[in-house]
Write an enzyme that holds these catalytic residues in place. Structure first.
Site, PDB file in Angstrom:
ATOM      1  N   HIS A 122      -9.986  39.403  16.890  1.00  0.00           N
ATOM      2  CA  HIS A 122      -8.698  38.695  16.976  1.00  0.00           C
ATOM      3  C   HIS A 122      -8.696  37.728  18.148  1.00  0.00           C
ATOM      4  O   HIS A 122      -8.979  38.132  19.275  1.00  0.00           O
ATOM      5  CB  HIS A 122      -7.557  39.682  17.255  1.00  0.00           C
ATOM      6  CG  HIS A 122      -7.128  40.479  16.077  1.00  0.00           C
ATOM      7  ND1 HIS A 122      -5.895  41.082  16.021  1.00  0.00           N
ATOM      8  CD2 HIS A 122      -7.744  40.760  14.896  1.00  0.00           C
ATOM      9  CE1 HIS A 122      -5.782  41.718  14.868  1.00  0.00           C
ATOM     10  NE2 HIS A 122      -6.887  41.554  14.177  1.00  0.00           N
ATOM     11  N   ARG A 147     -10.230  35.938  13.708  1.00  0.00           N
ATOM     12  CA  ARG A 147      -8.869  35.656  13.229  1.00  0.00           C
ATOM     13  C   ARG A 147      -8.135  34.850  14.287  1.00  0.00           C
ATOM     14  O   ARG A 147      -8.169  35.217  15.469  1.00  0.00           O
ATOM     15  CB  ARG A 147      -8.139  36.983  12.976  1.00  0.00           C
ATOM     16  CG  ARG A 147      -6.793  36.808  12.311  1.00  0.00           C
ATOM     17  CD  ARG A 147      -6.039  38.120  12.175  1.00  0.00           C
ATOM     18  NE  ARG A 147      -5.181  38.357  13.325  1.00  0.00           N
ATOM     19  CZ  ARG A 147      -4.154  39.221  13.342  1.00  0.00           C
ATOM     20  NH1 ARG A 147      -3.885  39.940  12.269  1.00  0.00           N
ATOM     21  NH2 ARG A 147      -3.436  39.388  14.419  1.00  0.00           N
ATOM     22  N   TYR A 159       5.287  36.922  15.909  1.00  0.00           N
ATOM     23  CA  TYR A 159       4.724  38.234  15.598  1.00  0.00           C
ATOM     24  C   TYR A 159       3.196  38.211  15.695  1.00  0.00           C
ATOM     25  O   TYR A 159       2.552  37.286  15.211  1.00  0.00           O
ATOM     26  CB  TYR A 159       5.138  38.677  14.189  1.00  0.00           C
ATOM     27  CG  TYR A 159       4.603  40.036  13.872  1.00  0.00           C
ATOM     28  CD1 TYR A 159       5.001  41.133  14.618  1.00  0.00           C
ATOM     29  CD2 TYR A 159       3.644  40.227  12.886  1.00  0.00           C
ATOM     30  CE1 TYR A 159       4.491  42.387  14.375  1.00  0.00           C
ATOM     31  CE2 TYR A 159       3.133  41.483  12.625  1.00  0.00           C
ATOM     32  CZ  TYR A 159       3.560  42.555  13.385  1.00  0.00           C
ATOM     33  OH  TYR A 159       3.035  43.806  13.147  1.00  0.00           O
ATOM     34  N   ASP A 212      -3.634  35.383   9.520  1.00  0.00           N
ATOM     35  CA  ASP A 212      -2.687  36.341   8.944  1.00  0.00           C
ATOM     36  C   ASP A 212      -1.281  35.746   9.016  1.00  0.00           C
ATOM     37  O   ASP A 212      -0.777  35.465  10.109  1.00  0.00           O
ATOM     38  CB  ASP A 212      -2.761  37.653   9.745  1.00  0.00           C
ATOM     39  CG  ASP A 212      -2.029  38.797   9.070  1.00  0.00           C
ATOM     40  OD1 ASP A 212      -1.259  38.547   8.135  1.00  0.00           O
ATOM     41  OD2 ASP A 212      -2.237  39.947   9.512  1.00  0.00           O
ATOM     42  N   HIS A 214       1.331  37.347   7.902  1.00  0.00           N
ATOM     43  CA  HIS A 214       2.252  38.481   8.012  1.00  0.00           C
ATOM     44  C   HIS A 214       3.439  38.322   7.048  1.00  0.00           C
ATOM     45  O   HIS A 214       4.583  38.634   7.395  1.00  0.00           O
ATOM     46  CB  HIS A 214       2.756  38.646   9.462  1.00  0.00           C
ATOM     47  CG  HIS A 214       1.663  39.043  10.408  1.00  0.00           C
ATOM     48  ND1 HIS A 214       1.215  38.245  11.428  1.00  0.00           N
ATOM     49  CD2 HIS A 214       0.910  40.151  10.479  1.00  0.00           C
ATOM     50  CE1 HIS A 214       0.243  38.837  12.090  1.00  0.00           C
ATOM     51  NE2 HIS A 214       0.036  39.999  11.535  1.00  0.00           N
ATOM     52  N   GLU A 238      -4.552  35.836   5.010  1.00  0.00           N
ATOM     53  CA  GLU A 238      -4.055  37.189   4.741  1.00  0.00           C
ATOM     54  C   GLU A 238      -2.532  37.214   4.621  1.00  0.00           C
ATOM     55  O   GLU A 238      -1.839  36.531   5.383  1.00  0.00           O
ATOM     56  CB  GLU A 238      -4.484  38.116   5.885  1.00  0.00           C
ATOM     57  CG  GLU A 238      -4.055  39.542   5.645  1.00  0.00           C
ATOM     58  CD  GLU A 238      -4.139  40.423   6.868  1.00  0.00           C
ATOM     59  OE1 GLU A 238      -4.764  40.030   7.875  1.00  0.00           O
ATOM     60  OE2 GLU A 238      -3.549  41.516   6.824  1.00  0.00           O
ATOM     61  N   GLU A 264      -2.742  45.673   3.339  1.00  0.00           N
ATOM     62  CA  GLU A 264      -2.666  46.652   4.432  1.00  0.00           C
ATOM     63  C   GLU A 264      -1.487  47.618   4.305  1.00  0.00           C
ATOM     64  O   GLU A 264      -1.520  48.689   4.875  1.00  0.00           O
ATOM     65  CB  GLU A 264      -2.647  45.961   5.801  1.00  0.00           C
ATOM     66  CG  GLU A 264      -1.405  45.151   6.060  1.00  0.00           C
ATOM     67  CD  GLU A 264      -1.421  44.471   7.431  1.00  0.00           C
ATOM     68  OE1 GLU A 264      -2.451  43.883   7.796  1.00  0.00           O
ATOM     69  OE2 GLU A 264      -0.400  44.534   8.119  1.00  0.00           O
ATOM     70  N   ARG A 285      -7.269  44.634   1.363  1.00  0.00           N
ATOM     71  CA  ARG A 285      -7.195  45.021   2.779  1.00  0.00           C
ATOM     72  C   ARG A 285      -6.606  46.423   2.984  1.00  0.00           C
ATOM     73  O   ARG A 285      -5.961  46.678   3.993  1.00  0.00           O
ATOM     74  CB  ARG A 285      -6.306  43.993   3.502  1.00  0.00           C
ATOM     75  CG  ARG A 285      -6.823  42.588   3.416  1.00  0.00           C
ATOM     76  CD  ARG A 285      -7.349  42.084   4.715  1.00  0.00           C
ATOM     77  NE  ARG A 285      -6.448  42.378   5.796  1.00  0.00           N
ATOM     78  CZ  ARG A 285      -6.815  42.996   6.914  1.00  0.00           C
ATOM     79  NH1 ARG A 285      -8.047  43.382   7.088  1.00  0.00           N
ATOM     80  NH2 ARG A 285      -5.930  43.220   7.865  1.00  0.00           N
ATOM     81  N   GLU A 341     -11.862  44.294   9.890  1.00  0.00           N
ATOM     82  CA  GLU A 341     -11.028  43.873  11.034  1.00  0.00           C
ATOM     83  C   GLU A 341     -11.320  44.797  12.219  1.00  0.00           C
ATOM     84  O   GLU A 341     -11.408  46.017  12.067  1.00  0.00           O
ATOM     85  CB  GLU A 341      -9.552  43.968  10.649  1.00  0.00           C
ATOM     86  CG  GLU A 341      -8.616  43.520  11.767  1.00  0.00           C
ATOM     87  CD  GLU A 341      -7.140  43.613  11.349  1.00  0.00           C
ATOM     88  OE1 GLU A 341      -6.827  44.333  10.382  1.00  0.00           O
ATOM     89  OE2 GLU A 341      -6.312  42.955  12.006  1.00  0.00           O
ATOM     90  N   TRP A 405      10.255  37.713   2.717  1.00  0.00           N
ATOM     91  CA  TRP A 405      10.547  37.735   1.277  1.00  0.00           C
ATOM     92  C   TRP A 405       9.351  38.164   0.485  1.00  0.00           C
ATOM     93  O   TRP A 405       8.307  37.627   0.624  1.00  0.00           O
ATOM     94  CB  TRP A 405      10.973  36.323   0.848  1.00  0.00           C
ATOM     95  CG  TRP A 405      12.445  36.157   0.985  1.00  0.00           C
ATOM     96  CD1 TRP A 405      13.269  36.900   1.779  1.00  0.00           C
ATOM     97  CD2 TRP A 405      13.272  35.196   0.337  1.00  0.00           C
ATOM     98  NE1 TRP A 405      14.549  36.464   1.660  1.00  0.00           N
ATOM     99  CE2 TRP A 405      14.581  35.400   0.776  1.00  0.00           C
ATOM    100  CE3 TRP A 405      13.013  34.173  -0.579  1.00  0.00           C
ATOM    101  CZ2 TRP A 405      15.643  34.627   0.323  1.00  0.00           C
ATOM    102  CZ3 TRP A 405      14.063  33.397  -0.998  1.00  0.00           C
ATOM    103  CH2 TRP A 405      15.381  33.644  -0.558  1.00  0.00           C
TER     104      TRP A 405
HETATM  105  O1  KDG Z   1       1.479  48.112  11.603  1.00  0.00           O
HETATM  106  C1  KDG Z   1       1.429  46.770  11.355  1.00  0.00           C
HETATM  107  C2  KDG Z   1       0.231  46.172  12.018  1.00  0.00           C
HETATM  108  O2  KDG Z   1      -0.858  47.009  11.811  1.00  0.00           O
HETATM  109  C3  KDG Z   1      -0.036  44.836  11.416  1.00  0.00           C
HETATM  110  O3  KDG Z   1       1.003  43.949  11.686  1.00  0.00           O
HETATM  111  C4  KDG Z   1      -1.302  44.227  11.895  1.00  0.00           C
HETATM  112  O4  KDG Z   1      -1.162  42.608  10.192  1.00  0.00           O
HETATM  113  C5  KDG Z   1      -1.850  43.270  10.936  1.00  0.00           C
HETATM  114  C6  KDG Z   1      -3.294  43.142  10.830  1.00  0.00           C
HETATM  115  O5  KDG Z   1      -3.763  42.476   9.926  1.00  0.00           O
HETATM  116  O6  KDG Z   1      -4.001  43.746  11.640  1.00  0.00           O
HETATM  117 MG    MG Z   2      -2.313  41.879   8.528  1.00  0.00          MG
END
Ligand code: KDG
Ligand code: MG
Length: 405
Positions: A122, A147, A159, A212, A214, A238, A264, A285, A341, A405
């Site tokens: 990361h 990433r 975030y 990512d 998110h 992602e 995830e 993932r 990851e 959303w």
């Molecule tokens: O619990 C949520 C986190 O693990 C997450 O936000 C981390 O998106 C994440 C990632 O790809 O590691």
């Molecule tokens: Mg993620």
């Protein structure tokens, strides 16, 4: 190999971890991770009250039957809490089987398909320059995939990008309620293509890049982002959008060749079945802890292999080293492995509580021949770090609308 005792431990060396220890009548034990962040005590209660009493006296070798019993045997199937409890028991049983056989878990799965596990690191930053400085450090350390996340100018906190700020728990003045943060899609779009354009000019074309979202974008916004990022050749994008409605990804896929990854938060093969069989994603993932353990991930991975979808397990800091170990065994075995990851092995306290035998060299993880999962749990050390209630942030638009959303 009768299951004699099952204990549940919660510790917080930075993050909360729920660890399950299954001990057999022969004195062999195995470990599993049951951490669901922000809902840790719910999994503990489920395990202690409803799962553990059903398992005492069963044969620890019957991994598949115990998995099916916990999945099909309950009226209330699926769900993150339920599947995390199942996952932790499952991991512990694979750990036990490996220890009894004197073999690492990857040997029980079928052996190695590769020498080592490719990791993605990361790189985060308060701005693009800082993100790329951090990315350069990872590239210099030999990481082949990175990433990139950068704070969005004009938003207080982005975030996943805390930068020099404290962690979320401290930012709330140690007030154990979910923090809230603002999201703005237009502000994000003003930054995101610059991040990848500058990344390619600074880092070159060799390194694999990941991002990512998110799930902060709608499907049509994700489609636009995928298109805009095509010149920068991402390994994957992602969680571009939520996909409770799996058709969302049909829309994104129609517009872009940027590879897509999701999974995830998924708990079972059913959550990703349509995405995989319709080839709407390129990487799945799932996490062993959240999708039902090694038994479930092996099944998802095999299913995905039929549709050219690769395994790229979640590896965030809120999964314990026991889960990371389970992933590494799956990764080294899976013919259709993509990338793992990896955010490091954590602080000194974490490494002391969960000693392990995996080595990372030049952005690749190498597993030892230690039997089972190859990770330990130091109960005494864990006692010094009791559970702390903490939550991930809630996302709202700048006008206060609840988001994601
Ligand atoms: O619990 C949520 C986190 O693990 C997450 O936000 C981390 O998106 C994440 C990632 O790809 O590691
Ligand atoms: Mg993620």
């Amino acid at each position: 190999m009768i299951i004699d005792k099952i204990e549940v431990f919660v510790c917080c060396p930075g993050r909360n971890f729920v660890t399950v220890k299954v001990t057999t009548s022969d004195g062999v034990y195995g470990l599993g991770d049951a951490t669901v962040n922000g809902r840790e005590q719910a999994v503990v209660a489920l395990l202690e009250e409803h799962v553990i009493p059903c398992l005492i006296g069963r044969n620890a070798h019957d991994i598949e039957d115990i998995w099916q019993y916990l999945y099909r045997g309950v009226y209330w199937r699926r769900g993150p809490i339920n599947m995390a409890a199942t996952a932790a028991i499952d991991m512990a049983l694979w750990d036990i089987k490996g220890k009894v056989a004197g073999l690492p878990v990857y040997q029980l799965l079928g052996g190695k398909s590769r020498k080592g596990v490719t990791l993605y690191a990361h790189a985060n930053g308060e701005n693009i320059a800082q993100t790329l400085d951090n990315a350069q450090k990872h590239a210099d350390a030999g990481f082949k995939a990175i990433r990139l996340q950068s704070a969005v100018p004009g938003l207080d906190v982005t975030y996943g990008v805390l930068g020099d700020k404290k962690d979320y728990f401290e930012m709330q003045g140690n007030r154990p309620l979910p923090p809230e943060e603002a999201w703005s899609t237009p502000k994000y779009f003003n930054m995101i293509t610059d991040l990848f354009a500058e990344a390619r000019s600074r880092l070159g074309n060799e390194v694999q890049l990941v991002h990512d979202v998110h799930s902060r974008l709608t499907p049509i916004e994700s489609a636009r982002l995928g298109k805009l990022l095509e010149p920068y050749n991402l390994m994957f994008l992602e969680d571009a959008s939520m996909a409770e409605n799996q058709d969302n990804y049909k829309l994104i896929r129609q517009h872009t060749t940027t590879p897509l990854a999701i999974g995830e938060t998924y708990n079972t093969i059913w959550d990703c079945k349509d995405l995989i069989q319709n080839q709407l994603i390129d990487y799945i993932r799932v996490a062993a802890t959240h999708a039902g353990g090694i038994t479930a991930l092996r099944r998802i991975t095999d299913f995905a292999s039929l549709f050219n979808v690769k395994l790229a397990p979640h590896g965030a800091p809120d999964l314990s080293p026991v889960c990371l170990a389970a992933h590494m065994h799956l990764d080294i075995w899976a013919p259709n492995f993509g990338v793992q990851e990896f955010v490091g092995f954590g602080n000194d306290d974490l490494r002391n509580i969960f000693p392990h035998s995996t080595e990372v060299v030049d952005g690749m993880a190498y597993l030892s021949d230690a039997p089972g999962l190859g990770v330990e749990f130091n109960e005494e050390a864990a006692k010094a770090f009791p559970y702390k209630r903490s939550y991930l942030p809630v996302s709202r638009l700048e006008d206060g609308t609840m988001w994601n959303w």
